[in-house]
Design an enzyme around this catalytic site. Structure first.
Site, PDB file in Angstrom:
ATOM      1  N   HIS A 129      -6.056   2.935  -3.757  1.00 49.93           N
ATOM      2  CA  HIS A 129      -6.013   3.116  -2.306  1.00 49.93           C
ATOM      3  C   HIS A 129      -6.543   4.521  -1.991  1.00 49.93           C
ATOM      4  O   HIS A 129      -6.269   5.066  -0.933  1.00 49.93           O
ATOM      5  CB  HIS A 129      -4.576   2.927  -1.822  1.00 49.93           C
ATOM      6  CG  HIS A 129      -4.406   2.678  -0.346  1.00 49.93           C
ATOM      7  ND1 HIS A 129      -5.308   1.968   0.422  1.00 49.93           N
ATOM      8  CD2 HIS A 129      -3.408   3.046   0.511  1.00 49.93           C
ATOM      9  CE1 HIS A 129      -4.869   1.921   1.677  1.00 49.93           C
ATOM     10  NE2 HIS A 129      -3.725   2.579   1.758  1.00 49.93           N
TER      11      HIS A 129
ATOM     12  N   HIS B 176       3.807  -2.438   3.021  1.00 49.07           N
ATOM     13  CA  HIS B 176       3.815  -1.063   2.495  1.00 49.07           C
ATOM     14  C   HIS B 176       5.014  -0.836   1.594  1.00 49.07           C
ATOM     15  O   HIS B 176       6.144  -1.167   1.957  1.00 49.07           O
ATOM     16  CB  HIS B 176       3.769  -0.056   3.646  1.00 49.07           C
ATOM     17  CG  HIS B 176       2.452  -0.096   4.352  1.00 49.07           C
ATOM     18  ND1 HIS B 176       2.152  -1.060   5.284  1.00 49.07           N
ATOM     19  CD2 HIS B 176       1.321   0.648   4.193  1.00 49.07           C
ATOM     20  CE1 HIS B 176       0.900  -0.889   5.697  1.00 49.07           C
ATOM     21  NE2 HIS B 176       0.375   0.132   5.051  1.00 49.07           N
TER      22      HIS B 176
ATOM     23  N   HIS C 265      -5.490   9.159   0.670  1.00 50.02           N
ATOM     24  CA  HIS C 265      -5.352   8.341   1.872  1.00 50.02           C
ATOM     25  C   HIS C 265      -6.114   8.926   3.068  1.00 50.02           C
ATOM     26  O   HIS C 265      -5.748   8.726   4.227  1.00 50.02           O
ATOM     27  CB  HIS C 265      -3.874   8.140   2.245  1.00 50.02           C
ATOM     28  CG  HIS C 265      -3.617   6.871   3.016  1.00 50.02           C
ATOM     29  ND1 HIS C 265      -3.746   6.788   4.381  1.00 50.02           N
ATOM     30  CD2 HIS C 265      -3.258   5.641   2.609  1.00 50.02           C
ATOM     31  CE1 HIS C 265      -3.460   5.557   4.778  1.00 50.02           C
ATOM     32  NE2 HIS C 265      -3.163   4.831   3.711  1.00 50.02           N
TER      33      HIS C 265
ATOM     34  N   ASP D 203       0.814  -1.215   0.000  1.00 50.16           N
ATOM     35  CA  ASP D 203       0.000   0.000   0.000  1.00 50.16           C
ATOM     36  C   ASP D 203       0.849   1.267   0.000  1.00 50.16           C
ATOM     37  O   ASP D 203       2.043   1.249   0.316  1.00 50.16           O
ATOM     38  CB  ASP D 203      -0.882   0.022   1.252  1.00 50.16           C
ATOM     39  CG  ASP D 203      -1.997  -1.009   1.190  1.00 50.16           C
ATOM     40  OD1 ASP D 203      -2.005  -1.825   0.245  1.00 50.16           O
ATOM     41  OD2 ASP D 203      -2.850  -0.992   2.095  1.00 50.16           O
ATOM     42  N   ASP D 204       0.183   2.356  -0.296  1.00 51.40           N
ATOM     43  CA  ASP D 204       0.639   3.735  -0.035  1.00 51.40           C
ATOM     44  C   ASP D 204       1.597   4.306  -1.083  1.00 51.40           C
ATOM     45  O   ASP D 204       1.987   5.462  -0.985  1.00 51.40           O
ATOM     46  CB  ASP D 204       1.277   3.900   1.356  1.00 51.40           C
ATOM     47  CG  ASP D 204       0.283   3.683   2.482  1.00 51.40           C
ATOM     48  OD1 ASP D 204      -0.893   3.387   2.186  1.00 51.40           O
ATOM     49  OD2 ASP D 204       0.682   3.799   3.652  1.00 51.40           O
TER      50      ASP D 204
HETATM   51 ZN   LIG Z   1      -2.457   2.946   3.426  1.00 50.54          ZN
END
Ligand SMILES: [Zn+2]
Ligand SMILES: *[C@@H]1O[C@H](CO)[C@@H](O)[C@H](O)[C@H]1NC(C)=O
Ligand SMILES: *[C@@H]1O[C@H](CO)[C@@H](O)[C@H](O)[C@H]1NC(C)=O
Ligand SMILES: *[C@@H]1O[C@H](CO)[C@@H](O)[C@H](O)[C@H]1NC(C)=O
Length: 563
Positions: free
Chosen positions: A101, A198, A105, A46-47
């Site tokens: 995502h 991540h 965020h 993610d991210d």
């Molecule tokens: Zn995230």
């Protein structure tokens, strides 16, 4: 290329066939918090997109595995930063799954319906622009959602993607704790696992990813995308990317963690999606770049060649013609690769199977079989997970009429037979090469003044035709004087280690100290390390020896132009 090397390459290609099973079905949007298929592990990141994306992608590719990336538009970096655009294309071309995502965020349950839609819209728009895909999965930030978010996502055709194991890599867990979590998964003898990591943690890319790949593969699990472990399609639709324009920006969009409102209007509709390119429909018409020659990255003296100028002529590999040749000189025009003015590199209609041989045919507006994406060293058939592939990995001149070595498409593997370098003009064949110039000075060149083991690599004023400044990127080696390679002295990973040359077989893969890749942001990275060739102290004085240093994005001492 040796017979054993070509055997390895054909095995690599063959295994890719099995990894790329045929498309499944579009599931009704729902919430997934676990895989379905037995023996599958989906590692999800993610991210991003952030600076470690390529490295993570490469680890998976090298292991014949696939990863899943849930991306933001404006979080650790702006997805429209040209480096990030290139990295996202790179990971997609390598066959990894890309999901949303959300844009910024923000924690979705705290937002209004319009703000939630805006966060999804902007991410869909970015994927539509950069990759030409509509995502089928959205991972809510922090895993936080409610029934309203679920129905908004469903109305946009997206399932919610949760997980059943969390490494805690972004929550303060040490590398050892995260490794222990992977070990817990193994010890639990799970049927499958959907694991959260991540992309933005350096140690995840350098340590956790190699650890996890090795651990799960050695215990017999398949490392696949999240869609694959569920048996559904990763995307709602695959179309064509759009042409970059000044509207591709994070300016005027919600900041990380924030949402629309106030001066930022909320976007609640559906972004433009191009299923085919029609001229003029997507921003400014690109300026064609003529006189481009495509070389298998391992063979700078071979060129992608059209067998004749006839409609339907085969595309093959031949020695580059010194001074240039109309049958080797391509023009990049948007997604088209044109030759002879009116012909385009084409996948023949009716087949998209691995091994389909390419041809040239009359360029036709909107013909999706003529659309290519150049990303890093790969040439991907737009909207497909197939890449231009050197048949059998053999860079052999094709005898007229044999067509044994015509170029083909194959599932993108990121492997060496899909690595292409393009030069303006045919380049120099037979051991010549290019100069390597620091980003800060166009008339300074990397030079190896003495053709001897241990000879330093220094900066010097460029001197036209000097053999000491002519470098060829052969495989992952950077070759000068035909038989010396750029070399990290002593293989030391200490920042500040000086760079030398050492005798080598061009293209060899046995000596790790001589393996370099050139990144899309023009850094020369030591393969497998986070170290890059660095202009010591930014000092352009003749004789300054270059060094290795931790790769740092946007560091002008690490930007090199191949001219
Ligand atoms: Zn995230
Ligand atoms: C952190 O690591 C420990 C030990 O492996 C694990 O039990 C825990 O689930 C991990 N995740 C978080 C978020 O702490
Ligand atoms: C720059 O490099 C030259 C040549 O190696 C050296 O003589 C000089 O001291 C260096 N200057 C600085 C400021 O490092
Ligand atoms: C790199 O530089 C560009 C242009 O100056 C900037 O927009 C971008 O944020 C920088 N990226 C990083 C990771 O520092």
């Amino acid at each position: 290329m040796s017979p054993s090397a070509s055997l390895v390459i054909s095995l690599l290609s063959a295994s890719a066939v099995f990894a790329h099973s045929s498309l499944k079905y579009r599931a009704t949007p729902q919430v997934y918090d676990a895989c379905i298929k037995a023996n599958d592990v989906a590692l999800t990141f993610d991210d991003g997109p952030y600076i470690y994306l390529r490295s993570i992608s490469d680890h998976f590719t090298a292991a014949g595995a696939k990863a899943t990336f849930f991306m933001n538009g404006n979080n650790w970096d702006c997805i429209y930063n040209p480096d990030r655009i290139s990295d996202v294309k790179y990971a997609y071309a390598a066959g990894h799954m890309i999901g949303s995502h959300t844009w910024s965020h923000a924690d979705l349950p705290t937002l209004s319906t319009a703000q939630i839609q805006d966060g999804m819209f902007r991410m869909e728009e970015a994927f539509s622009r950069i990759l030409g895909i509509k995502p089928a999965f959205m991972r809510p930030p922090f895993g936080d959602y409610n029934s309203n978010i679920q129905s908004i996502a469903a109305a946009r055709g997206q399932s919610l993607a949760l997980w059943d194991w969390d490494t805690g890599d972004a929550d303060g867990n040490t590398t050892a704790q995260s490794e222990a979590l992977y070990q817990d998964v193994i010890n639990a003898k799970v049927t499958n696992a959907l694991i959260l990591e991540h992309e933005t943690e350096e140690t995840t890319s350098t340590t956790l990813v190699p650890f996890a790949i090795n651990l799960f593969q050695s215990h017999g699990y398949n490392l696949v995308t999240m869609a694959e472990c569920l048996g559904v399609d990763p995307y709602q639709a695959i179309g064509v990317p759009q042409t970059q324009s000044s509207s591709w920006t994070c300016d005027g969009t919600p900041d990380p963690g924030a949402a629309c409102g106030g001066s930022i209007a909320c976007e609640t509709g559906t972004p433009v999606f191009s299923s085919t390119t029609t001229s003029g429909s997507t921003g400014p018409t690109p300026t064609p770049t003529p006189n481009q020659y495509f070389h298998p990255s391992a063979s700078a003296s071979k060129c992608l060649t059209a067998a004749s100028n006839a409609d339907g002529a085969a595309v093959e590999i031949e020695d580059c013609v010194s001074g240039g040749s109309t049958s080797q000189s391509w023009t990049i025009s948007g997604n088209l690769l044109q030759i002879f003015g009116t012909r385009c590199l084409t996948v023949p209609p009716g087949s998209s199977a691995d091994g389909t041989k390419l041809q040239i045919s009359t360029c036709t507006n909107g013909n999706t079989n003529q659309q290519w994406i150049i990303s890093g060293n790969t040439l991907q058939w737009s909207g497909h997970s197939s890449c231009l592939d050197l048949t059998n990995g053999v860079a052999t001149n094709d005898n007229p009429a044999s067509l044994k070595f015509s170029m083909q498409i194959w599932t993108c593997t990121g492997g060496p037979n899909q690595a292409w370098t393009h030069t303006t003009g045919p380049g120099t064949s037979g051991g010549g090469g290019q100069t390597i110039r620091p980003g800060a000075s166009s008339n300074t060149c990397l030079s190896a003044p003495s053709a001897a083991n241990g000879g330093p690599v220094v900066v010097q004023p460029c001197s036209s035709g000097s053999a000491s400044q002519q470098w060829s990127h052969v495989g992952n080696t950077l070759v000068v004087y035909n038989s010396f390679c750029m070399d990290i002295t002593g293989g030391s990973t200490t920042a500040g280690t000086k760079i030398q040359i050492w005798s080598c077989t061009p293209g060899q893969t046995g000596d790790a100290n001589q393996q370099f890749t050139v990144t899309s942001s023009k850094m020369i990275q030591w393969v497998g390390q986070n170290d890059c060739i660095d202009l010591t102290n930014g000092n352009l004085t003749a004789g300054n020896q270059v060094q290795s240093w931790t790769c740092t994005a946007n560091n002008s001492n690490q930007i090199w132009n191949f001219v």
